[in-house]
Design an enzyme around this catalytic site. Structure first.
Site, short mmCIF file in Angstrom:
data_model
loop_
_atom_site.label_atom_id
_atom_site.label_comp_id
_atom_site.label_asym_id
_atom_site.label_seq_id
_atom_site.Cartn_x
_atom_site.Cartn_y
_atom_site.Cartn_z
N GLY A 252 0.94 -1.08 -0.12
CA GLY A 252 0.06 -0.52 0.05
C GLY A 252 0.85 1.23 0.08
O GLY A 252 1.02 2.07 -1.23
N GLU A 255 6.14 4.52 5.26
CA GLU A 255 6.65 6.04 6.29
C GLU A 255 7.77 6.00 5.95
O GLU A 255 7.95 6.57 6.99
CB GLU A 255 5.98 5.36 7.63
CG GLU A 255 6.81 4.28 7.67
CD GLU A 255 6.58 2.36 8.55
OE1 GLU A 255 5.76 2.04 6.79
OE2 GLU A 255 7.51 2.14 9.34
N GLU A 289 0.69 6.15 7.62
CA GLU A 289 1.72 6.87 7.27
C GLU A 289 2.20 7.72 7.88
O GLU A 289 3.64 7.50 8.72
CB GLU A 289 2.19 6.81 5.78
CG GLU A 289 1.33 5.23 4.92
CD GLU A 289 1.83 4.30 5.54
OE1 GLU A 289 3.16 4.00 5.81
OE2 GLU A 289 1.32 2.93 5.04
N HIS A 292 2.46 6.60 11.49
CA HIS A 292 4.26 5.73 12.06
C HIS A 292 5.35 6.87 12.49
O HIS A 292 5.92 6.35 12.79
CB HIS A 292 4.26 4.97 10.61
CG HIS A 292 4.18 3.67 10.29
ND1 HIS A 292 3.95 3.01 11.30
CD2 HIS A 292 3.72 2.96 9.01
CE1 HIS A 292 3.59 1.85 10.87
NE2 HIS A 292 3.59 1.92 9.22
N GLU A 311 4.12 -1.72 14.05
CA GLU A 311 2.27 -1.77 12.52
C GLU A 311 1.57 -2.44 13.42
O GLU A 311 0.00 -1.36 12.84
CB GLU A 311 2.63 -2.96 11.99
CG GLU A 311 3.91 -2.86 11.49
CD GLU A 311 3.25 -1.73 9.99
OE1 GLU A 311 2.41 -1.52 9.95
OE2 GLU A 311 4.47 -1.59 9.44
N1 TRP Z 1 5.60 -0.21 6.83
C1 TRP Z 1 4.97 -0.60 5.78
C2 TRP Z 1 3.04 -0.34 6.16
O1 TRP Z 1 2.58 -0.37 6.76
C3 TRP Z 1 4.52 -1.51 4.50
C4 TRP Z 1 5.59 -2.09 3.92
C5 TRP Z 1 6.16 -2.96 4.51
C6 TRP Z 1 5.91 -1.50 3.19
N2 TRP Z 1 7.39 -3.68 3.46
C7 TRP Z 1 6.67 -2.88 2.37
C8 TRP Z 1 5.84 -1.34 1.79
C9 TRP Z 1 7.15 -3.29 1.23
C10 TRP Z 1 5.66 -1.40 0.37
C11 TRP Z 1 6.99 -2.36 0.04
O2 TRP Z 1 2.78 1.49 6.49
ZN ZN Z 2 2.43 -0.03 8.96
#
Ligand code: TRP
Ligand code: ZN
Length: 847
Positions: A252, A255, A289, A292, A311
């Protein structure tokens, strides 16, 4: 997978060096970008290790120096080693990388002509040599050289010159939060004044042509910033906040500090091209985001086992936010639908793991519903147990004590213990133990005393046979047989395997409303009569349980219908009453009129030891839809006119709720009018919500061909709308045609399969089409396997996630099992499988 590939939580040791400062220079070139790094290291007094190992993958090392003198490091698997001084020193090196050849969308890659990065979890090691672990935090200065008009990185801009820019991020951060973007981008600007009066420049950066889809995302960002100040007391901490939309993205959004990167599908919106669901999702992800910045960035994770620390908490915060923006009752129902549909499914199968796992092979495979959604549920339970006031105190202490830290779940729980004086040792099992507890309830009424007796059991999960009792907050209310509430909601705190709770001084046996607000992520098993469920659907004062009573009744009916029964009259009458009740929120009514999904029914059957038959479940679903459509036939036309939303489109909760109920009415009506009303609705649709809901109705009664062609002609230039066009045809196909339609779509000139959104549009829809994917001849399994094998060399993150379509394969009959197993084995035997997909298929196949 072999044992030595597995990484264990118990093996954690701190890195042997502290990174004082990082300078990076990027010389951008599509196939040969040069990255020069200059990094100050000091021996870490808190670590016994002096092993100077830097992660690095797919890097072409040009030279390396320590304190200005050339060195020749040992290039080893996954990185390099080098002899270093036992005092502070400067490491420098230059590597060459190939962004255009990077199809994995991890590290530095290109999307639609722009450079962008994705570093979580372990992407930074594809950019340069570095201790790529979240507990190594440092201050970054980044210089970008390239002939792109827009050059962005984390932090605040310092200088920008001819074809170059420099950024400085004063907040120490782990490498997974690094980001860089360069391209011919347009910005949609905004402004925010923080609670202490600082001005922050906001920008949403998009490809030329997308400027008209930015306004909503920008408003969502401002709302999120205000909300985090008001509710959590958290202020933004840089002079600028940038969001960039990219078309090729594995998840999606991300952050990265001061430079969030979004899948364009979850940030770009307009009434003509986006549904109400899209708008709500965008608002939630922008908030997620942004939140975060404190829960993830200012306080990060010590290691990836602690992923749910950031998360789970950030999902919990975005759920609270959406509830505040759009209404808590409907939000809770939607969140529980997601939790049951994804997390309970995961927990009941071979991929079950705790919110904090203690081993993994590939960390990307643990960005799961258990870590995210169950991680949020665990916090919801904590809040129920300690109460709102203590929750706030604990969070204040958390931010106070751990700002700037890379923290653990132990740190998090200690904060709650210190703030509230509670012992959370037993509660911690929610983090360490996998599986969904099942809660059985028995009741007794004697001499004016009503007693509820609960028994909790959790089935064994992979690697965890013995399940100890957990602390379960059970929110309970009691109703009089006449429908009045006699005991408002209270929290019962269950800690034992079996435990009773009594309520005295009652004049008649009450009707219990158990697990209100879904106060714990458990499966409630209570033998009740359809009559009592219909009673709760009519009278419960807790909106979640009111909805859930109807849901349970519908599920039982569907189960009976798969065994030859007919639709329950109490359900039909109950739905009629709900549909007609103008005192109820339209969004709630829309949810109450929706049926449990077919996968849900399969899972309920399987939990009772009955092998689900996907074809029978499909037919039961069709028959029940017909029965409801007919029983409520007078209501549909009335709802269509009452729920009309003339005038300009607004994505607010109120008109969106009306459109949701309008859509449900149209769907039922289509079951009995052959699609006549849907045809009119398609012709007069004024926004994407109405257009798509009419098209779905037409497809589900096999009258969609003309509209589908018109839709394509209208939207062929809009890639996000075209994703809907691809997905919808599979989702609303019959079980007999669904696989063939998917195959045809893969031959479409616009089926750009290396784009994750397009791939997911077709194959995500296929794996979620219960009767189509689990077709008896195995065609669904074979098609998904073919395409996972085809995509895997290019993008193992996507193939690994999509392999979860198979996670329920052991539920079904021997023939289907054999076909699913053959498809899984065929994947497993493919040469050079990615570590991502390899781990998933091994786990799904099981021991
Ligand atoms: N940390 C991101 C979220 O939860 C998600 C995420 C982790 C992500 N690895 C990723 C997004 C790789 C894109 C690609 O908001
Ligand atoms: Zn997240």
């Amino acid at each position: 997978m072999t044992v030595q590939d597995t990484i264990y939580l118990s093996d954690y040791t701190a890195f042997g060096f502290i990174v004082e400062d990082v300078h990076l220079t990027f010389k951008l070139a599509a196939n040969a970008t040069r990255v020069v790094s200059r990094i100050q290291f000091t021996p870490n007094p808190d670590s016994p290790s002096r092993d100077f190992f830097l992660h690095g993958e797919d890097l072409n090392l040009k030279w390396a120096k320590i304190d200005g003198a050339d060195v020749t490091p040992d290039l080893v698997a996954g990185g390099l080693r080098c002899a270093v001084p036992d005092v502070a020193f400067t490491w420098e090196c230059e590597v060459e990388i190939d962004p255009e050849g990077n199809t994995s969308l991890e590290g530095l890659y290109m999307s639609g002509g722009m450079y962008c990065t994705q570093c979580e979890a372990e992407g930074f090691r594809h950019i340069t040599y570095y201790p790529d672990r979240p507990d190594v935090m440092s201050v970054f200065t980044v210089r970008i050289e390239g002939d792109m008009p827009v050059l962005l990185s984390n932090g605040n801009p310092t200088t920008s010159g001819e074809a170059s820019a420099e950024w400085h991020d004063p907040w120490p951060k782990p490498a997974y939060l690094f980001a860089l973007v360069a391209g011919d981008l347009r910005n949609y600007p905004g402004q925010f004044k923080t609670m202490s009066g600082r001005d922050v420049e906001l920008n949403l950066w998009v490809r030329p042509g997308d400027e008209g889809k930015c306004a909503f995302g920008m408003e969502a960002l401002k709302k999120s910033m205000t909300w985090d100040e008001e509710v959590y007391g958290r202020e933004y901490d840089l002079d600028i906040f940038n969001i960039v939309a990219v078309d090729d993205f594995n998840m999606g959004a991300m952050e990265n500090k001061g430079l969030n990167i979004f899948n364009s599908a979850v940030v770009l919106a307009s009434p003509e091209t986006s549904t109400d669901g899209n708008f709500e999702r965008i608002e939630a992800i922008v908030a997620h985001e942004y939140f975060h910045n404190w829960t993830g960035n200012r306080i990060t994770c010590r290691d990836w086992f602690q992923l749910c620390l950031k998360e789970g908490l950030t999902v919990f915060r975005d759920q609270q936010f959406t509830g505040d923006m759009r209404g808590h009752a409907v939000k809770r129902i939607n969140d529980v639908l997601t939790l049951r549909g994804r997390q309970f499914r995961e927990d009941a199968g071979p991929l079950s793991h705790p919110p904090r796992p203690d081993h993994f092979v590939e960390i990307n495979n643990f960005y799961t519903s258990t870590v995210y959604e169950k991680g949020a549920e665990v916090i919801n339970m904590l809040k129920h147990l300690v109460g709102d006031v203590d929750y706030k105190q604990a969070l204040d202490l958390y931010f106070d004590r751990h700002d700037g830290d890379a923290a653990t779940i132990e740190d998090w729980l200690k904060v709650f213990e210190d703030a509230t004086g509670r012992d959370l040792a037993q509660f911690k099992r929610w983090y360490t133990d996998a599986g969904t507890p099942h809660l059985k309830v028995a009741d007794r009424f004697e001499n004016g005393t009503y007693t509820l007796t609960f028994t909790q059991t959790t089935a064994p999960t992979p690697g965890q046979d013995d399940k100890k009792p957990r602390v379960i907050p059970i929110a309970v209310g009691l109703l009089n047989p006449n429908g009045d509430e006699i005991l408002p909601t209270q929290i019962l705190e269950m800690t034992q395997d079996t435990q009773s709770f009594s309520f005295e001084g009652l004049s008649a046996k009450p009707v219990p409303s158990i697990l209100r607000e879904f106060s714990a992520p458990v499966v409630l098993e209570r033998e009740t009569s359809p009559k009592e469920q219909a009673f709760l659907l009519a009278h419960d004062t807790d909106p979640f349980n009111k909805w859930d009573a109807g849901r349970a009744l519908a599920r039982e009916t569907l189960i009976n219908m798969t065994q030859g029964g007919t639709a329950d009259q109490g359900l039909l009458d109950g739905l009629l009453a709900v549909a007609r009740d103008n005192g109820l929120d339209p969004a709630f009514r829309a949810l109450a009129l929706g049926l449990p999904g077919q996968d849900d029914v399969a899972s309920a059957l399987s939990a009772r030891g009955i092998t689900p038959d996907p074809d029978k479940i499909w037919r039961a679903h069709q028959t029940l839809k017909q029965a409801i459509a007919q029983h409520l036939q007078d209501v549909w036309p009335r709802l269509l006119s009452e729920m009309a939303t003339p005038g300009p489109y607004s994505p607010e909760a109120e008109p969106a709720g009306k459109r949701a109920l309008h859509g449900v009415a149209l769907a039922y009506l289509s079951q009995i009018d052959g699609g006549a009303a849907a045809n009119d609705a398609y012709a007069s649709a004024g926004n994407m919500t109405e257009q798509l809901s009419a098209l779905a109705c037409l497809l589900s009664v096999e009258k969609g061909e003309t509209a589908l062609a018109a839709f394509r002609e209208q939207w062929k230039e809009d890639r996000l709308v075209m994703d809907k066009w691809f997905g919808l045809q599979v989702s609303f196909a019959s079980p007999e045609t669904c696989v063939e339609i998917a195959v045809n779509l893969t031959h479409d000139a616009d089926f750009n399969w290396k784009n994750p959104n397009r791939f997911r549009a077709v194959f995500g829809a296929l794996m979620m089409h219960h009767a189509g994917f689990h077709r008896a001849d195995g065609a669904g399994y074979d098609l998904l396997a073919d395409w996972l094998i085809k995509l895997d060399p290019f993008n193992g993150q996507i193939t690994a996630r999509m392999s979860t379509g198979f996670e329920t394969w052991k539920r079904y009959d021997a023939d289907r099992q054999a076909k699913a197993q053959a498809a899984l084995k065929r994947i497993n035997e493919t040469a050079d499988l990615s570590r991502n997909l390899g781990e998933m298929v091994t786990r799904i196949l099981g021991a």
